[in-house]
Design a protein around this motif. Structure first.
Motif, PDB file in Angstrom:
ATOM      1  N   LEU A  48      22.669   6.510  17.945  1.00 39.05           N
ATOM      2  CA  LEU A  48      22.115   7.025  16.690  1.00 39.05           C
ATOM      3  C   LEU A  48      23.075   8.012  16.035  1.00 39.05           C
ATOM      4  O   LEU A  48      23.275   7.998  14.821  1.00 39.05           O
ATOM      5  CB  LEU A  48      20.757   7.698  16.935  1.00 39.05           C
TER       6      LEU A  48
ATOM      7  N   GLU B 161      27.103   5.901  15.984  1.00 43.45           N
ATOM      8  CA  GLU B 161      27.218   4.685  15.176  1.00 43.45           C
ATOM      9  C   GLU B 161      26.561   4.808  13.801  1.00 43.45           C
ATOM     10  O   GLU B 161      27.018   4.192  12.831  1.00 43.45           O
ATOM     11  CB  GLU B 161      26.603   3.500  15.923  1.00 43.45           C
ATOM     12  N   TYR B 162      25.487   5.607  13.730  1.00 45.07           N
ATOM     13  CA  TYR B 162      24.730   5.633  12.486  1.00 45.07           C
ATOM     14  C   TYR B 162      24.657   7.004  11.824  1.00 45.07           C
ATOM     15  O   TYR B 162      24.070   7.134  10.749  1.00 45.07           O
ATOM     16  CB  TYR B 162      23.317   5.082  12.735  1.00 45.07           C
TER      17      TYR B 162
ATOM     18  N   LEU C 260      17.704  -1.479  18.680  1.00 48.39           N
ATOM     19  CA  LEU C 260      18.899  -0.693  18.985  1.00 48.39           C
ATOM     20  C   LEU C 260      19.287  -0.891  20.451  1.00 48.39           C
ATOM     21  O   LEU C 260      18.469  -0.738  21.344  1.00 48.39           O
ATOM     22  CB  LEU C 260      18.609   0.781  18.709  1.00 48.39           C
TER      23      LEU C 260
ATOM     24  N   LYS D   9      21.636   7.596   8.288  1.00 49.47           N
ATOM     25  CA  LYS D   9      22.779   8.512   8.222  1.00 49.47           C
ATOM     26  C   LYS D   9      22.389   9.842   7.563  1.00 49.47           C
ATOM     27  O   LYS D   9      21.830   9.877   6.466  1.00 49.47           O
ATOM     28  CB  LYS D   9      23.923   7.875   7.441  1.00 49.47           C
TER      29      LYS D   9
ATOM     30  N   ASP E 221      17.124  -0.299   7.399  1.00 48.28           N
ATOM     31  CA  ASP E 221      17.975  -0.657   8.526  1.00 48.28           C
ATOM     32  C   ASP E 221      18.566   0.610   9.136  1.00 48.28           C
ATOM     33  O   ASP E 221      18.455   1.704   8.575  1.00 48.28           O
ATOM     34  CB  ASP E 221      19.090  -1.607   8.082  1.00 48.28           C
ATOM     35  N   TRP E 222      19.231   0.442  10.298  1.00 55.62           N
ATOM     36  CA  TRP E 222      19.723   1.593  11.051  1.00 55.62           C
ATOM     37  C   TRP E 222      20.702   2.433  10.242  1.00 55.62           C
ATOM     38  O   TRP E 222      20.710   3.670  10.361  1.00 55.62           O
ATOM     39  CB  TRP E 222      20.383   1.112  12.352  1.00 55.62           C
ATOM     40  N   ALA E 223      21.515   1.797   9.414  1.00 56.17           N
ATOM     41  CA  ALA E 223      22.504   2.535   8.620  1.00 56.17           C
ATOM     42  C   ALA E 223      21.859   3.512   7.644  1.00 56.17           C
ATOM     43  O   ALA E 223      22.487   4.496   7.235  1.00 56.17           O
ATOM     44  CB  ALA E 223      23.397   1.553   7.865  1.00 56.17           C
ATOM     45  N   ASP E 224      20.590   3.266   7.304  1.00 61.50           N
ATOM     46  CA  ASP E 224      19.887   4.146   6.365  1.00 61.50           C
ATOM     47  C   ASP E 224      19.538   5.499   6.979  1.00 61.50           C
ATOM     48  O   ASP E 224      19.083   6.401   6.273  1.00 61.50           O
ATOM     49  CB  ASP E 224      18.609   3.468   5.862  1.00 61.50           C
TER      50      ASP E 224
END
Length: 275
Positions: free
Chosen positions: A158, A161-162, A216, A142, A137-140
């Motif tokens: 990007l 937020e992440y 996104l 970081k 997922d997008w949080a990965d």
């Protein structure tokens, strides 16, 4: 002396504004006068814009829209190939009349350019990653390097937020090449484009996937114009509404294999009902 200077400056500013408006109002007349609409397009791949390898003709959803707009205005179409780094510059310098160049609406872009209010599509970003990356997922993303095209509206979310470390490349093909070369863990581009790429070139992309469950910042895809071109804006907005209402835009989308036509189906239903 000071009052005279202020009066002179005010008069000059009014004159400049009037000259700008006169020039802007004449844009549609110039298009019709020369019998051609010049559209900036990006040819980075299906389904939006590409060169047919068999015929060497320009094909794609954006190309079909440009042709339909020119036809509705009663002029011929001329296209100019642009890239993410130069597309706004080409428009502002008058090298093209408008952009249909994979530019979704953002507030920052709207500060610099005007746009046709009725969107011709809605698109979000998808992340292409290696299947063995462990990214889900997008949080990965970081703290990890992520490739995008220069000027991408995905850059800000990007980073902010992440927490991704964004690498901006001149074009989508270069971004995807950087992904394959191991220079980033993901390449983020319009979902319809990269989704079709993986589908059409399974051998080249057998080790890659789009695993994230959401896109996104899905945003309106709009036609961009120079500031103040109200006549052109109105004419093109009427054209886009007609293309929606008639089902033509949905037809273009299906013939070019857009993977998600929900927005176009909704617009076709709403605008045909309002006629």
């Amino acid at each position: 002396m000071k009052l005279a200077t202020m009066t002179s400056a005010f008069a000059l500013s009014i004159f400049s504004l009037m000259a700008t408006q006169a020039s802007a109002d004449a844009t549609l007349d110039r298009i019709k006068g020369r019998g051609a609409l010049t559209v900036g397009v990006i040819l980075s791949g299906a389904p939006f814009g590409y060169i047919d390898p068999k015929t060497q003709e320009q094909k794609g959803f954006n190309i079909d829209i440009a042709k339909a707009l020119a036809e509705d205005l009663g002029v011929k179409l001329e296209t100019v190939t642009v890239t993410p780094p130069n597309r706004v510059q080409f428009l502002q310098q008058g090298k093209v009349d408008l952009l249909i160049a994979n530019m979704q609406y953002t507030e920052d872009r709207a500060k610099v350019l005007d746009y046709v209010p009725t969107a011709y599509d809605r698109a979000g970003g998808a992340a292409v990653v290696r299947k063995d990356s462990g990214l889900k997922d997008w949080a990965d993303l970081k703290g990890k390097p992520v490739c995008v095209s220069q000027g991408s509206n995905y850059t800000q979310p990007l980073i902010e937020e992440y927490g991704a470390v964004v690498k901006a490349l001149p074009s989508q093909p270069e971004s995807l090449l950087a992904l394959q070369g191991g220079n980033c863990v993901a390449a983020v581009h319009v979902g319809a484009t990269v989704g079709l790429l993986l589908e059409d070139r399974p051998e080249d992309w057998k080790d890659y996937a789009i695993p994230f469950p959401t896109e996104l910042i899905p945003s309106d895809s709009v036609i961009w114009l120079r500031k103040g071109e109200k006549d052109t804006q109105t004419a093109l907005d009427n054209s886009v509404k007609k293309l929606h209402a008639s089902g033509k835009l949905l037809e273009f989308a299906k013939s070019n294999r857009l993977l998600n036509t929900k927005f176009l189906e909704e617009q076709q239903k709403a605008l045909s009902a309002s006629k």
